[in-house]
Design a protein around this motif. Sequence first.
Motif, PDB file in Angstrom:
ATOM      1  N   TYR A  59       0.838  -1.212   0.000  1.00 26.36           N
ATOM      2  CA  TYR A  59       0.000   0.000   0.000  1.00 26.36           C
ATOM      3  C   TYR A  59       0.862   1.246   0.000  1.00 26.36           C
ATOM      4  O   TYR A  59       0.619   2.172  -0.775  1.00 26.36           O
ATOM      5  CB  TYR A  59      -0.953   0.011   1.198  1.00 26.36           C
ATOM      6  N   GLU A  70      -2.255  -9.270  -8.175  1.00 24.51           N
ATOM      7  CA  GLU A  70      -2.783  -9.679  -6.870  1.00 24.51           C
ATOM      8  C   GLU A  70      -1.663 -10.411  -6.124  1.00 24.51           C
ATOM      9  O   GLU A  70      -0.745 -10.958  -6.755  1.00 24.51           O
ATOM     10  CB  GLU A  70      -3.980 -10.618  -7.058  1.00 24.51           C
ATOM     11  N   TYR A  84      -6.058  -0.217   0.487  1.00 26.74           N
ATOM     12  CA  TYR A  84      -5.211  -0.764  -0.573  1.00 26.74           C
ATOM     13  C   TYR A  84      -6.052  -1.303  -1.718  1.00 26.74           C
ATOM     14  O   TYR A  84      -5.777  -1.016  -2.885  1.00 26.74           O
ATOM     15  CB  TYR A  84      -4.289  -1.860  -0.035  1.00 26.74           C
ATOM     16  N   ASP A  85      -7.078  -2.087  -1.381  1.00 24.24           N
ATOM     17  CA  ASP A  85      -7.925  -2.617  -2.448  1.00 24.24           C
ATOM     18  C   ASP A  85      -8.509  -1.489  -3.295  1.00 24.24           C
ATOM     19  O   ASP A  85      -8.569  -1.586  -4.515  1.00 24.24           O
ATOM     20  CB  ASP A  85      -9.071  -3.465  -1.876  1.00 24.24           C
ATOM     21  N   LEU A 134      -7.292   1.636  -3.721  1.00 22.78           N
ATOM     22  CA  LEU A 134      -6.255   2.317  -4.512  1.00 22.78           C
ATOM     23  C   LEU A 134      -5.851   1.468  -5.711  1.00 22.78           C
ATOM     24  O   LEU A 134      -5.626   1.979  -6.819  1.00 22.78           O
ATOM     25  CB  LEU A 134      -5.047   2.630  -3.616  1.00 22.78           C
ATOM     26  N   LEU A 135      -5.798   0.145  -5.500  1.00 19.92           N
ATOM     27  CA  LEU A 135      -5.450  -0.762  -6.590  1.00 19.92           C
ATOM     28  C   LEU A 135      -6.578  -0.819  -7.627  1.00 19.92           C
ATOM     29  O   LEU A 135      -6.326  -0.813  -8.839  1.00 19.92           O
ATOM     30  CB  LEU A 135      -5.157  -2.153  -6.031  1.00 19.92           C
ATOM     31  N   GLN A 194      -6.162   2.147  -9.664  1.00 22.95           N
ATOM     32  CA  GLN A 194      -5.025   2.024 -10.594  1.00 22.95           C
ATOM     33  C   GLN A 194      -5.418   1.181 -11.804  1.00 22.95           C
ATOM     34  O   GLN A 194      -5.006   1.460 -12.918  1.00 22.95           O
ATOM     35  CB  GLN A 194      -3.843   1.403  -9.846  1.00 22.95           C
ATOM     36  N   ARG A 195      -6.246   0.162 -11.572  1.00 18.74           N
ATOM     37  CA  ARG A 195      -6.638  -0.739 -12.658  1.00 18.74           C
ATOM     38  C   ARG A 195      -7.783  -0.211 -13.499  1.00 18.74           C
ATOM     39  O   ARG A 195      -8.062  -0.756 -14.571  1.00 18.74           O
ATOM     40  CB  ARG A 195      -7.028  -2.101 -12.072  1.00 18.74           C
ATOM     41  N   VAL A 201      -7.726   9.048  -9.532  1.00 18.72           N
ATOM     42  CA  VAL A 201      -7.407   9.541  -8.184  1.00 18.72           C
ATOM     43  C   VAL A 201      -6.606  10.833  -8.286  1.00 18.72           C
ATOM     44  O   VAL A 201      -5.554  10.873  -8.923  1.00 18.72           O
ATOM     45  CB  VAL A 201      -6.598   8.482  -7.401  1.00 18.72           C
ATOM     46  N   ARG A 231     -11.989  -4.083 -13.924  1.00 18.85           N
ATOM     47  CA  ARG A 231     -10.990  -5.059 -13.466  1.00 18.85           C
ATOM     48  C   ARG A 231     -11.065  -5.094 -11.957  1.00 18.85           C
ATOM     49  O   ARG A 231     -10.923  -4.059 -11.299  1.00 18.85           O
ATOM     50  CB  ARG A 231      -9.580  -4.630 -13.882  1.00 18.85           C
ATOM     51  N   PRO A 232     -11.296  -6.261 -11.347  1.00 18.49           N
ATOM     52  CA  PRO A 232     -11.392  -6.296  -9.887  1.00 18.49           C
ATOM     53  C   PRO A 232     -10.028  -6.088  -9.234  1.00 18.49           C
ATOM     54  O   PRO A 232      -8.989  -6.168  -9.890  1.00 18.49           O
ATOM     55  CB  PRO A 232     -11.927  -7.703  -9.602  1.00 18.49           C
ATOM     56  N   ALA A 233     -10.045  -5.802  -7.932  1.00 15.91           N
ATOM     57  CA  ALA A 233      -8.807  -5.646  -7.146  1.00 15.91           C
ATOM     58  C   ALA A 233      -9.105  -6.149  -5.749  1.00 15.91           C
ATOM     59  O   ALA A 233      -9.978  -5.603  -5.068  1.00 15.91           O
ATOM     60  CB  ALA A 233      -8.364  -4.191  -7.108  1.00 15.91           C
ATOM     61  N   GLY A 234      -8.407  -7.208  -5.318  1.00 17.71           N
ATOM     62  CA  GLY A 234      -8.683  -7.773  -4.001  1.00 17.71           C
ATOM     63  C   GLY A 234     -10.162  -8.091  -3.895  1.00 17.71           C
ATOM     64  O   GLY A 234     -10.730  -8.796  -4.731  1.00 17.71           O
TER      65      GLY A 234
END
Lengths: 259, 259
Positions: free
Chosen positions: A44, A64, B44-45, B47-48, B51-52, B59, B148-151
Amino acid sequence: MRPAELTPSQARAEFRAGLRTPTAGCSAGWTQANLLVLPRAQAYDFLLFAQRNPRSCPVLDVTEPGETAASIFDGDLRTDLPAYRVYRDGALVEELGDITGLWRDDLVSFLIGCSFTFEAALLEAGVPVRHLEQGRNVPMYRTNRECRPAGKLSGPLVVSMRPIPAEQVATAVRVTSRYPAVHGAPVHVGSPGELGVRDLDAPDFGEAVEVRPGEVPVFWACGVTPQAAVMRSAPPLAIGHAPGHMAITDARDSDHLVP
Amino acid sequence: MRPAELTPSQARAEFRAGLRTPTAGCSAGWTQANLLVLPRAQAYDFLLFAQRNPRSCPVLDVTEPGETAASIFDGDLRTDLPAYRVYRDGALVEELGDITGLWRDDLVSFLIGCSFTFEAALLEAGVPVRHLEQGRNVPMYRTNRECRPAGKLSGPLVVSMRPIPAEQVATAVRVTSRYPAVHGAPVHVGSPGELGVRDLDAPDFGEAVEVRPGEVPVFWACGVTPQAAVMRSAPPLAIGHAPGHMAITDARDSDHLVP
């Protein structure tokens, strides 16, 4: 087959089979990327550092935890780069051709843009790229500018320098500003002293290049910046590509071009 | 003083003092932003995910945990928006004018670009913006495209729609593509059915607008996308701005313009 003509998957297969060579000139037109692998516990802070310092840390893709491929890298991130560097507590401990033995389910891989992409565009626009002409690594300098910190991560902005003939500086700015995902426009034109760079002939990383009369030193944010910050923050484990031994991705250089 | 003439700090002072009004037309030339506040454990999830999915989740700024100001928002994020929505386990539980009472040291605030910025540029280029003409909220639709998923985060792409005269579609693309930090170029031009949008007159969010003969429905990635994903993932606590009641930042609209 010449390295420039290899597809990304062909180049990756060669590296997987043990070829250990810098990737400059490999798979022309395909994007090469910096690799940084960190435990999820540190991910993070790094992702936020990159968000806050997009010029120096343009994130192209993030896996991931535990994943060994990425959306722009249809290979195995543990084996398909020519060489890796392993850092523990911020110190370089070894260089390896394969990191499968170090792999863990909590490792996150970041692929970060590199300036190879815009150098091709500079050449196409008739702007000379001295370090390519001289067959050297690009000169890189630590500056007196601090990046915006994020959590435990902080570090100086690191810049690369290319000497550009004065009448082509505007062209160099225009061309590279169209590639924000690979460092984009220069952060500084001329006046190295203002960046805290005392001697262009003594770069902190890479090799010095000739600056000819009538040329202006032009500075771009550099992909070494994230590594410098990660090293200062000394995570228990970090793995990067060996300098110049990049990840060859399945993204096209032209994917990073903005209108 | 007219709302358009208020500086960001003047506008924020009015909201802090209790004014509760949509911010369209406030502080002309200054960037308005979506707010999303999440516990650090979920940050984190998100922010990721951003990003995706940069088209829908651009952001602009992220705070350190517990911070109540941001680099582009020199005010108090707990009091200086006109209204907030509080979600628990993915469900909207209340709308408040002040979230000081809910504040915790582990809360991270995300400021996310919004299309108000490029709408001003469209108008300047002579492209009509129908929902502004009609004094309505922009129509927004859930699409059949998954982000796109993230976590743990996943959700559909949500788009906003603006009907554009056919001869001005190219201009609308060109103008908005220069603002990648506020959703950028359209994701789709014409053919709502291909996006899974069956009836333009029945938007999932906002209000329907008139589509006149000779006009083409043009779709942009929308800032509701991150909220839709956060709601589907049902974090224990999430706080957003109330729709239309944005954060007025100290960034200039022109800061987001690329060459």
